[in-house]
Structures are given as C-alpha cells and as structure tokens.
Enzyme design. Structure first.
Site: not given
Ligand SMILES: NC(=O)c1ccc[n+]([C@@H]2O[C@H](COP(=O)([O-])OP(=O)(O)OC[C@H]3O[C@@H](n4cnc5c(N)ncnc54)[C@H](O)[C@@H]3O)[C@@H](O)[C@H]2O)c1
Length: 255
Positions: A155, A142
C-alpha cells in the site's frame, strides 16, 4: 441537473461516496464507478437529495477492457465526455512484508496504481477526441505518499507512486487543459478504518494537531474545492487533508 460530469471511482462507500455526493450537490452530474454495486443510482438520488444526476456503473479499474467499457457505457447513456475524474478506488493488504504473497502485492499495485493510470489514460483519450478543455483529475493519495507505515509495504509503495504519477500526468495533460492533483487524507473515520482498531478516533485524535480524526466530508470538501475554478492554476500538487497529522516529524523527547 449539474453542468459538469464527474466520474468517481470506488464511490459506493467511504470517502469516494462522500466525494460523489459533494459533487452531485455542487453543479455536477456524477458517475459512481465501482467494482461492487451495493446501492443503486435511485438509492443515492433518494438519500442524497442533490440536484445532480447520479449513475452507477460497474468497473474494475485494474482491468483495461473494463475501463474502456466504462467510458463506452457513459457514451451510450448519452452523457458527455466527463469533465472531472476522481481516482479514489484503492485496496489495502495488512501484514509483514516477509509473509506477503505475490498475489496480494500485485493486486494492490494493479488497483492503486495501474487502475489510476488506466482511468487517466482513457479519460484523456476521450477528451482529446472531442477537443474538450478545462478538465480536472484528483488522485487519492495518503499520508504514506511520503511516510512508511509498518505492515503495509504494498500500500505505501503504491501511494508513493500516486504522487509521482500525479506530477508526471500534470506535465503531459496540461496542454489539453487538464489539471492533475492529489489529495492526501490523514486518519479519516470510515466503516473500513473503524474496523481496523477498537477505537479508531481515540487512537488517532491525540496524534493529530487539530485533535480529532477527519470525516469523509473533510476530504470531499477539499476535492470539490480542488476541481473548482478557484483552483484553476493549481496542477501537479498534493494537498494534505489530515489536520496536520503527517506534518509531524520524529523528534527526541529531550527537546
Ligand atoms: N480512510 C482513510 O483514513 C484514508 C486515509 C488515507 C487515504 N485514503 C484513501 O482514500 C481512498 C478511499 O478510502 P476509503 O477508506 O473510503 O476506502 P474503502 O475501502 O472504504 O472504499 C474503497 C472503494 O473502492 C472500491 N474498489 C476496490 N477495488 C476496486 C476496483 N478494482 N475497481 C473499482 N473499484 C474498486 C471498493 O469497492 C470500495 O467501494 C483510497 O484511495 C484510500 O487509499 C483513505
């Protein structure tokens, strides 16, 4: 049918789902490994229309026995040892540090960091058993790999660790032919981020040099490139996919 097998954690929705789809459409069979089983494999096959086969398996990445069971199930399905692992699953808890419960702290670190360790360890062990070569892991970081954001202490701590874990794993797994890299997304529009604020795109676009928020496909395309042959000598690296957002320093307006 794809020629390589990829496991993508947290791929039922958001960025993970886009990564799984992009891989399934570029010569990979894909295991969607998630805590929640919202959609079935046949749903994904029907809606994606990609050539790669799709499997949905349940896993809690923070639980050692659940992670072992995931790899056992992959074997039971008659699939090969995975070539590609995308450690994408993560969780986030908002709130002031002084009010954060130990449960929230522990859960965030156990999903975001311990989960990455458990999945990486099991993947590398299984590959060692079959003397497989040419593996690739991508860890999802991130902007807060490097920058602290308010009200997200657990986080940001976990994402800082993702980057060092990536480097440490790349040192040790290189001799097995496994490259380990990290993608650090910026402000990416997903169902989750849209629910964080009234107008996510209008909040983040002006701060982003490319003047827009990212899409899940921006991240997915970078992941596909990173696991591909053209990036075959890149390991231990973090690539920002943020339109320049987190390259910006804090700077007095007077200049
Ligand atoms: N969306 C953004 O702007 C953004 C920015 C920076 C980093 N990220 C990173 O990208 C990745 C995905 O982000 P997102 O926004 O799509 O997240 P999201 O919350 O929409 O999806 C996360 C997924 O992980 C699954 N999950 C949660 N706990 C779990 C566990 N213990 N075991 C297995 N699965 C599990 C959830 O069921 C969900 O399907 C993450 O690592 C997040 O930190 C996202």
């Amino acid at each position: 049918m794809g020629s390589r097998l990829a496991v993508v954690t947290g791929a039922q929705r958001g960025i993970g789902q886009a990564i799984a789809r992009a891989l399934a459409c570029s010569e990979h069979d894909v295991v969607i490994a998630d805590l929640h089983a919202q959609n079935s494999a046949s749903w994904f096959r029907e809606h994606w229309g990609c050539r790669g086969r799709v499997y949905c398996l349940k896993v809690d990445v923070s639980d050692e026995s659940s992670v072992c069971s995931l790899f056992d199930q992959i074997q039971t399905l008659g699939l090969p040892v995975p070539d590609v692992l995308i450690n994408n699953a993560a969780t986030q808890v908002w709130g002031p540090l002084v009010d954060m419960s130990l449960d929230d702290w522990n859960r965030t670190l156990s999903v975001n960091i311990t989960g990455m360790f458990l999945m990486t360890r099991e993947y590398a062990r299984r590959r060692r058993e079959v003397s497989a070569t040419q593996g690739a892991i991508v860890n999802m970081g991130s902007g807060c790999n490097h920058l602290a954001f308010p009200n997200l202490a657990a986080y940001v701590s976990s994402k800082g660790a993702v980057e060092m874990f990536t480097k440490a794993a790349s040192l040790e797994l290189g001799e097995q032919g496994i490259r380990v890299n990290c993608i650090a997304p910026g402000a990416i529009e997903t169902d989750r981020t849209q629910s964080e604020t009234d107008n996510y795109a209008d909040s983040w676009s002006p701060l982003t040099p490319l003047n827009r928020v990212g899409t899940v496909n921006d991240v997915a395309k970078a992941v596909v490139a990173l696991v591909g042959e053209n990036m075959g000598f890149v390991s231990g690296e973090t690539i920002r996919v943020d339109g320049g957002l987190f390259g910006r320093s804090v700077w007095p307006e007077a200049y």
